[in-house]
Design a protein around this motif. Structure first.
Motif, PDB file in Angstrom:
ATOM      1  N   THR A  79      94.936 -64.072 -60.003  1.00 62.01           N
ATOM      2  CA  THR A  79      94.732 -63.217 -61.175  1.00 62.01           C
ATOM      3  C   THR A  79      94.481 -64.091 -62.401  1.00 62.01           C
ATOM      4  O   THR A  79      95.124 -65.125 -62.571  1.00 62.01           O
ATOM      5  N   PHE A  80      93.538 -63.666 -63.226  1.00 64.97           N
ATOM      6  CA  PHE A  80      93.284 -64.365 -64.488  1.00 64.97           C
ATOM      7  C   PHE A  80      93.060 -63.323 -65.564  1.00 64.97           C
ATOM      8  O   PHE A  80      92.320 -62.349 -65.363  1.00 64.97           O
ATOM      9  N   GLY A  81      93.718 -63.491 -66.743  1.00 68.16           N
ATOM     10  CA  GLY A  81      93.583 -62.520 -67.811  1.00 68.16           C
ATOM     11  C   GLY A  81      93.746 -63.130 -69.182  1.00 68.16           C
ATOM     12  O   GLY A  81      94.135 -64.295 -69.340  1.00 68.16           O
ATOM     13  N   THR A  82      93.448 -62.313 -70.200  1.00 69.49           N
ATOM     14  CA  THR A  82      93.570 -62.763 -71.586  1.00 69.49           C
ATOM     15  C   THR A  82      93.889 -61.580 -72.488  1.00 69.49           C
ATOM     16  O   THR A  82      93.546 -60.434 -72.173  1.00 69.49           O
ATOM     17  N   ASN A  83      94.524 -61.864 -73.642  1.00 73.78           N
ATOM     18  CA  ASN A  83      94.777 -60.857 -74.663  1.00 73.78           C
ATOM     19  C   ASN A  83      93.559 -60.721 -75.560  1.00 73.78           C
ATOM     20  O   ASN A  83      92.903 -61.711 -75.894  1.00 73.78           O
ATOM     21  N   PHE A  84      93.264 -59.500 -75.968  1.00 70.72           N
ATOM     22  CA  PHE A  84      92.242 -59.265 -76.974  1.00 70.72           C
ATOM     23  C   PHE A  84      92.873 -59.325 -78.363  1.00 70.72           C
ATOM     24  O   PHE A  84      94.013 -58.893 -78.555  1.00 70.72           O
ATOM     25  N   PRO A  85      92.140 -59.825 -79.357  1.00 70.30           N
ATOM     26  CA  PRO A  85      92.682 -59.860 -80.717  1.00 70.30           C
ATOM     27  C   PRO A  85      92.719 -58.477 -81.353  1.00 70.30           C
ATOM     28  O   PRO A  85      93.395 -58.262 -82.353  1.00 70.30           O
ATOM     29  N   ASN A  92     100.227 -51.930 -78.908  1.00 66.06           N
ATOM     30  CA  ASN A  92     100.586 -53.172 -79.587  1.00 66.06           C
ATOM     31  C   ASN A  92      99.640 -54.313 -79.239  1.00 66.06           C
ATOM     32  O   ASN A  92      99.459 -55.247 -80.027  1.00 66.06           O
ATOM     33  N   SER A  93      99.052 -54.259 -78.054  1.00 68.08           N
ATOM     34  CA  SER A  93      98.086 -55.285 -77.645  1.00 68.08           C
ATOM     35  C   SER A  93      97.218 -54.740 -76.522  1.00 68.08           C
ATOM     36  O   SER A  93      97.546 -53.724 -75.895  1.00 68.08           O
ATOM     37  N   MET A  94      96.113 -55.423 -76.281  1.00 66.82           N
ATOM     38  CA  MET A  94      95.209 -55.041 -75.201  1.00 66.82           C
ATOM     39  C   MET A  94      94.842 -56.289 -74.399  1.00 66.82           C
ATOM     40  O   MET A  94      94.623 -57.357 -74.972  1.00 66.82           O
ATOM     41  N   LYS A  95      94.776 -56.139 -73.079  1.00 68.83           N
ATOM     42  CA  LYS A  95      94.419 -57.247 -72.197  1.00 68.83           C
ATOM     43  C   LYS A  95      93.273 -56.844 -71.293  1.00 68.83           C
ATOM     44  O   LYS A  95      93.057 -55.669 -70.999  1.00 68.83           O
ATOM     45  N   ILE A  96      92.560 -57.839 -70.830  1.00 67.87           N
ATOM     46  CA  ILE A  96      91.602 -57.671 -69.751  1.00 67.87           C
ATOM     47  C   ILE A  96      91.917 -58.716 -68.696  1.00 67.87           C
ATOM     48  O   ILE A  96      92.179 -59.881 -69.027  1.00 67.87           O
ATOM     49  N   TYR A  97      91.948 -58.300 -67.451  1.00 66.73           N
ATOM     50  CA  TYR A  97      92.244 -59.263 -66.388  1.00 66.73           C
ATOM     51  C   TYR A  97      91.534 -58.859 -65.107  1.00 66.73           C
ATOM     52  O   TYR A  97      91.154 -57.697 -64.911  1.00 66.73           O
ATOM     53  N   THR A  98      91.346 -59.840 -64.260  1.00 65.02           N
ATOM     54  CA  THR A  98      90.727 -59.600 -62.962  1.00 65.02           C
ATOM     55  C   THR A  98      91.625 -60.163 -61.868  1.00 65.02           C
ATOM     56  O   THR A  98      92.264 -61.200 -62.047  1.00 65.02           O
ATOM     57  N   LYS A  99      91.670 -59.452 -60.748  1.00 63.75           N
ATOM     58  CA  LYS A  99      92.475 -59.893 -59.611  1.00 63.75           C
ATOM     59  C   LYS A  99      91.623 -59.832 -58.354  1.00 63.75           C
ATOM     60  O   LYS A  99      90.943 -58.833 -58.097  1.00 63.75           O
ATOM     61  N   VAL A 100      91.660 -60.906 -57.584  1.00 68.39           N
ATOM     62  CA  VAL A 100      90.971 -60.983 -56.295  1.00 68.39           C
ATOM     63  C   VAL A 100      92.014 -61.288 -55.230  1.00 68.39           C
ATOM     64  O   VAL A 100      92.815 -62.211 -55.389  1.00 68.39           O
ATOM     65  N   TRP A 101      92.029 -60.511 -54.140  1.00 69.47           N
ATOM     66  CA  TRP A 101      93.030 -60.695 -53.088  1.00 69.47           C
ATOM     67  C   TRP A 101      92.374 -60.605 -51.711  1.00 69.47           C
ATOM     68  O   TRP A 101      91.305 -60.023 -51.555  1.00 69.47           O
ATOM     69  N   HIS A 102      93.050 -61.210 -50.728  1.00 67.01           N
ATOM     70  CA  HIS A 102      92.507 -61.269 -49.371  1.00 67.01           C
ATOM     71  C   HIS A 102      93.640 -61.249 -48.349  1.00 67.01           C
ATOM     72  O   HIS A 102      94.617 -61.979 -48.481  1.00 67.01           O
ATOM     73  N   MET A 103      93.512 -60.380 -47.350  1.00 66.62           N
ATOM     74  CA  MET A 103      94.459 -60.340 -46.233  1.00 66.62           C
ATOM     75  C   MET A 103      93.710 -60.629 -44.934  1.00 66.62           C
ATOM     76  O   MET A 103      92.577 -60.158 -44.745  1.00 66.62           O
ATOM     77  N   ALA A 104      94.339 -61.377 -44.045  1.00 66.51           N
ATOM     78  CA  ALA A 104      93.809 -61.638 -42.705  1.00 66.51           C
ATOM     79  C   ALA A 104      94.937 -61.429 -41.705  1.00 66.51           C
ATOM     80  O   ALA A 104      96.029 -61.971 -41.881  1.00 66.51           O
ATOM     81  N   ALA A 105      94.688 -60.634 -40.666  1.00 63.67           N
ATOM     82  CA  ALA A 105      95.748 -60.316 -39.704  1.00 63.67           C
ATOM     83  C   ALA A 105      95.148 -60.115 -38.317  1.00 63.67           C
ATOM     84  O   ALA A 105      93.976 -59.750 -38.179  1.00 63.67           O
ATOM     85  N   LYS A 106      95.970 -60.358 -37.308  1.00 62.60           N
ATOM     86  CA  LYS A 106      95.546 -60.209 -35.914  1.00 62.60           C
ATOM     87  C   LYS A 106      96.586 -59.406 -35.134  1.00 62.60           C
ATOM     88  O   LYS A 106      97.772 -59.388 -35.471  1.00 62.60           O
TER      89      LYS A 106
END
Length: 337
Positions: A79-85, A92-106
């Protein structure tokens, strides 16, 4: 340089310029990132290729329980994000963030089904639903083996409005576009002990889900060192599914090969629940234990039809739907910079 490569370079330059512009405009902002790693468990839809069948017409009586529909593996997320000014809606504040996830199972399972006499038979339907294959003598045994390989991953870009609830807590509402990808490779084998009919079916199911997510989050810091974070989200997707099946049937001395392709488009809903408890290692770093739970309302399942001509599903190989649950438990490292 070909046209496609030129267009890809232009896209990369545009995205890099946009990101640099956004970051340079936020000198007072704080950025944060996290890395997650854990054990994944996926409760996927069952395979119904093998069945209990009638002796006279090979009609499908019931599906055999030939796989355990539970796959274990691992998960990784960033995950990576930042606060907006700037902010709005009284937040009280606003953020934008992105999350990338991966599962592998057998998953792997093997079973035996013994024909004990009249009115009892076990077997399968040929992939073109032309006829059925089953045990034909008392004490004949159907042996099955099913291997499942699952890949489940996704990415979200979310905007979050945060509302302070005192000095050490805040509540936030987040929303944004969401994508998920669900892939399952299945290798199915079956044969009769003491007889020659043998089957091998290799299947590939690919799902791409495009939609949006809406959720809420609660964050509490206590005793200056500990962190509690909980979030709940719902999502709605449009699912595009494809199926490829390669069927090989051996009945000495002959081989039968059948290939099938199907596609389907449906709507699917999702629910996500997450909780983490963290400990402050430094002023900028937390380490946490976490648990994430996910539900999808519509995941592709294969219906193999029947060879009985009076059956409404006779001669129909089709894609139907079932539910899927997954969970991840592991460690998370959060860093502010």
């Amino acid at each position: 340089m070909n046209k496609d490569k030129y267009m890809n370079i232009k896209r990369i330059i545009f995205i890099s310029t946009l990101i640099s512009t956004l970051l340079s405009a936020q000198e007072a902002s704080k950025y944060y990132a996290s890395i997650e790693s854990g054990f994944a468990n996926i409760a996927f839809v069952k395979n119904h290729f093998f069945a209990s069948r009638g002796e006279r017409n090979y009609e499908r009586k019931s599906n055999l329980n030939t796989d355990f529909d539970i796959a274990n593996g691992n998960s990784f997320a960033v995950t990576f994000g930042t606060n907006f000014p700037l902010t709005f809606a009284g937040a009280n504040s606003m953020k934008i963030y992105t999350k990338v996830w991966h599962m592998a199972a057998k998953a792997s399972s093997s079973s035996n089904f013994k024909d004990n006499g009249p009115n009892e038979q076990y077997g399968w339907i040929m992939l073109d639903n032309s006829k059925g294959v089953g045990t034909i003598t008392t004490n004949n045994v159907l042996k099955t083996n099913i291997e499942q390989d699952l890949k489940y991953w996704g990415a979200d870009i979310l905007f979050s409005l945060e509302y302070t609830l005192g000095e050490d807590a805040y509540f936030s509402i987040f929303a944004g576009p969401s994508y998920r990808s669900n892939h399952k490779d299945t290798n199915i084998k079956g044969n009769f002990m003491g007889d020659s009919p043998t089957v091998n079916l290799k299947e590939k199911i690919s799902e791409n889900l495009f939609g949006a997510k809406l959720g809420i989050n609660y964050n509490l810091k206590f005793k200056k060192k500990w962190l509690l974070n909980m979030d709940f989200a719902i999502s709605q997707y449009r699912k595009f599914a494809t199926y490829k099946g390669a069927y090989t049937h051996y009945f000495a001395p002959n081989y039968t090969n059948i290939n099938r392709k199907l596609s389907d488009t449906q709507s699917s809903s999702g629910v996500d629940l997450g909780i983490q408890v963290g400990y402050k290692l430094t002023k900028q770093t937390y380490i946490s234990i976490y648990a994430n739970y996910n539900y999808l309302s519509n995941v592709t399942q294969v219906s193999y039809g029947s060879s009985l001509q009076t059956d409404p599903t006779a001669s129909v190989l089709s894609l139907v739907n079932d539910k899927q649950f997954s969970s991840v438990h592991g460690l998370k490292l959060n860093y502010m910079f």
